[in-house]
Design a protein around this motif. Structure first.
Motif, PDB file in Angstrom:
ATOM      1  N   LYS A 130      38.731  17.551 -26.641  1.00 55.18           N
ATOM      2  CA  LYS A 130      37.983  18.801 -26.506  1.00 55.18           C
ATOM      3  C   LYS A 130      38.506  19.853 -27.485  1.00 55.18           C
ATOM      4  O   LYS A 130      37.730  20.537 -28.161  1.00 55.18           O
ATOM      5  CB  LYS A 130      38.085  19.302 -25.062  1.00 55.18           C
ATOM      6  CG  LYS A 130      37.096  20.398 -24.709  1.00 55.18           C
ATOM      7  CD  LYS A 130      37.172  20.753 -23.234  1.00 55.18           C
ATOM      8  CE  LYS A 130      36.452  19.682 -22.453  1.00 55.18           C
ATOM      9  NZ  LYS A 130      36.356  19.969 -21.020  1.00 55.18           N
ATOM     10  N   LYS A 131      39.832  19.973 -27.575  1.00 55.48           N
ATOM     11  CA  LYS A 131      40.419  20.930 -28.520  1.00 55.48           C
ATOM     12  C   LYS A 131      40.075  20.566 -29.957  1.00 55.48           C
ATOM     13  O   LYS A 131      39.776  21.442 -30.775  1.00 55.48           O
ATOM     14  CB  LYS A 131      41.943  20.975 -28.354  1.00 55.48           C
ATOM     15  CG  LYS A 131      42.390  21.669 -27.094  1.00 55.48           C
ATOM     16  CD  LYS A 131      43.900  21.651 -26.962  1.00 55.48           C
ATOM     17  CE  LYS A 131      44.332  22.284 -25.659  1.00 55.48           C
ATOM     18  NZ  LYS A 131      45.779  22.187 -25.446  1.00 55.48           N
ATOM     19  N   HIS A 132      40.105  19.291 -30.255  1.00 52.97           N
ATOM     20  CA  HIS A 132      39.783  18.831 -31.607  1.00 52.97           C
ATOM     21  C   HIS A 132      38.311  19.092 -31.935  1.00 52.97           C
ATOM     22  O   HIS A 132      37.982  19.521 -33.044  1.00 52.97           O
ATOM     23  CB  HIS A 132      40.113  17.343 -31.751  1.00 52.97           C
ATOM     24  CG  HIS A 132      39.922  16.810 -33.125  1.00 52.97           C
ATOM     25  ND1 HIS A 132      40.703  17.192 -34.193  1.00 52.97           N
ATOM     26  CD2 HIS A 132      39.022  15.915 -33.611  1.00 52.97           C
ATOM     27  CE1 HIS A 132      40.292  16.562 -35.271  1.00 52.97           C
ATOM     28  NE2 HIS A 132      39.281  15.773 -34.953  1.00 52.97           N
ATOM     29  N   GLU A 134      36.420  21.431 -30.809  1.00 50.11           N
ATOM     30  CA  GLU A 134      36.197  22.870 -31.019  1.00 50.11           C
ATOM     31  C   GLU A 134      36.477  23.301 -32.457  1.00 50.11           C
ATOM     32  O   GLU A 134      35.891  24.264 -32.935  1.00 50.11           O
ATOM     33  CB  GLU A 134      37.068  23.669 -30.046  1.00 50.11           C
ATOM     34  CG  GLU A 134      36.624  23.557 -28.610  1.00 50.11           C
ATOM     35  CD  GLU A 134      37.606  24.168 -27.630  1.00 50.11           C
ATOM     36  OE1 GLU A 134      38.662  24.696 -28.052  1.00 50.11           O
ATOM     37  OE2 GLU A 134      37.330  24.107 -26.416  1.00 50.11           O
ATOM     38  N   THR A 135      37.364  22.580 -33.141  1.00 51.37           N
ATOM     39  CA  THR A 135      37.717  22.957 -34.511  1.00 51.37           C
ATOM     40  C   THR A 135      36.915  22.199 -35.566  1.00 51.37           C
ATOM     41  O   THR A 135      37.040  22.493 -36.747  1.00 51.37           O
ATOM     42  CB  THR A 135      39.223  22.704 -34.776  1.00 51.37           C
ATOM     43  OG1 THR A 135      39.481  21.306 -34.673  1.00 51.37           O
ATOM     44  CG2 THR A 135      40.068  23.494 -33.800  1.00 51.37           C
ATOM     45  N   LYS A 142      31.252  15.567 -34.777  1.00 52.38           N
ATOM     46  CA  LYS A 142      31.440  16.311 -33.533  1.00 52.38           C
ATOM     47  C   LYS A 142      30.637  15.660 -32.408  1.00 52.38           C
ATOM     48  O   LYS A 142      31.137  15.472 -31.295  1.00 52.38           O
ATOM     49  CB  LYS A 142      30.998  17.761 -33.758  1.00 52.38           C
ATOM     50  CG  LYS A 142      31.371  18.721 -32.675  1.00 52.38           C
ATOM     51  CD  LYS A 142      30.989  20.132 -33.100  1.00 52.38           C
ATOM     52  CE  LYS A 142      31.473  21.165 -32.127  1.00 52.38           C
ATOM     53  NZ  LYS A 142      31.198  22.532 -32.564  1.00 52.38           N
ATOM     54  N   GLU A 146      32.014  13.893 -29.004  1.00 55.57           N
ATOM     55  CA  GLU A 146      31.551  14.345 -27.687  1.00 55.57           C
ATOM     56  C   GLU A 146      31.030  13.169 -26.864  1.00 55.57           C
ATOM     57  O   GLU A 146      31.267  13.104 -25.657  1.00 55.57           O
ATOM     58  CB  GLU A 146      30.487  15.430 -27.839  1.00 55.57           C
ATOM     59  CG  GLU A 146      31.071  16.761 -28.271  1.00 55.57           C
ATOM     60  CD  GLU A 146      30.027  17.833 -28.554  1.00 55.57           C
ATOM     61  OE1 GLU A 146      28.836  17.494 -28.744  1.00 55.57           O
ATOM     62  OE2 GLU A 146      30.413  19.016 -28.601  1.00 55.57           O
TER      63      GLU A 146
END
Length: 181
Positions: A130-132, A134-135, A142, A146
């Motif tokens: 999730k953190k990855h 977001e960037t 992406k 997901e």
């Protein structure tokens, strides 16, 4: 898991083998190179395969559940042949086997802890993903990340539900210490 009548070799009579899910089972699955993939040990891959309803994992689970027979442990091929007549010819029995094996894993305190560890590791993995995500700037990558994260979440949720339904059923004794957080 049910006992399985296996024809170990053509010269011998079929014999009943009782599955046992214990530390020996864990060691055999963990170290099984044919199960291990994508950086996972064999046990984690087995659990993922059962959650994904991969019938190869039923064979692997039964085969490794006979680890305690040591030298007389039947081959995976012999186990598959026995499962073909005992389970794979009935879709309902095959479908029920996935949950049955997972619930049987939870019945052993050590393996239940390994299942909880599996859940925690999946939670950490999805948090990292999730953190990855977001960037990330590439929308296609992406989206792929997901989808992968959703699959991991779905597997984790399914396992948690199975374990919770098992825990809420009547217990034989109150010494079970592997409740989910």
């Amino acid at each position: 898991m049910q006992a399985l009548t296996v024809q170990v070799n053509p010269q011998a009579q079929p014999a009943a083998f009782t599955p046992k899910l214990n530390y020996g089972f864990y060691l055999q699955t963990r170290d099984d190179k044919s199960l291990a993939k994508n950086g996972q040990d064999g046990f984690s891959a087995l659990v993922n395969g059962l959650l994904d309803e991969n019938v190869d994992m039923i064979i692997a689970a039964y085969h490794h559940s006979f680890a305690w027979y040591n030298r007389s442990q039947p081959s995976a091929t012999a186990v598959e042949e026995a499962l073909e007549t005992a389970m794979f010819n009935d879709e309902k029995a095959t479908d029920a086997a996935f949950d049955d094996i997972l619930k049987s894993l939870q019945a052993n305190d050590f393996l239940a802890r390994k299942l909880n560890e599996f859940i925690k590791n999946n939670d950490k993995l999805t948090a990292t993903m999730k953190k990855h995500i977001e960037t990330m700037t590439d929308e296609d990558k992406k989206d792929q990340m997901e989808i992968g994260m959703t699959q991991i979440d779905d597997s984790t949720t399914k396992l948690q539900q199975l374990m919770t339904s098992q825990e809420s059923s009547p217990k034989q004794d109150e010494s079970e210490s592997h409740l989910l957080n």
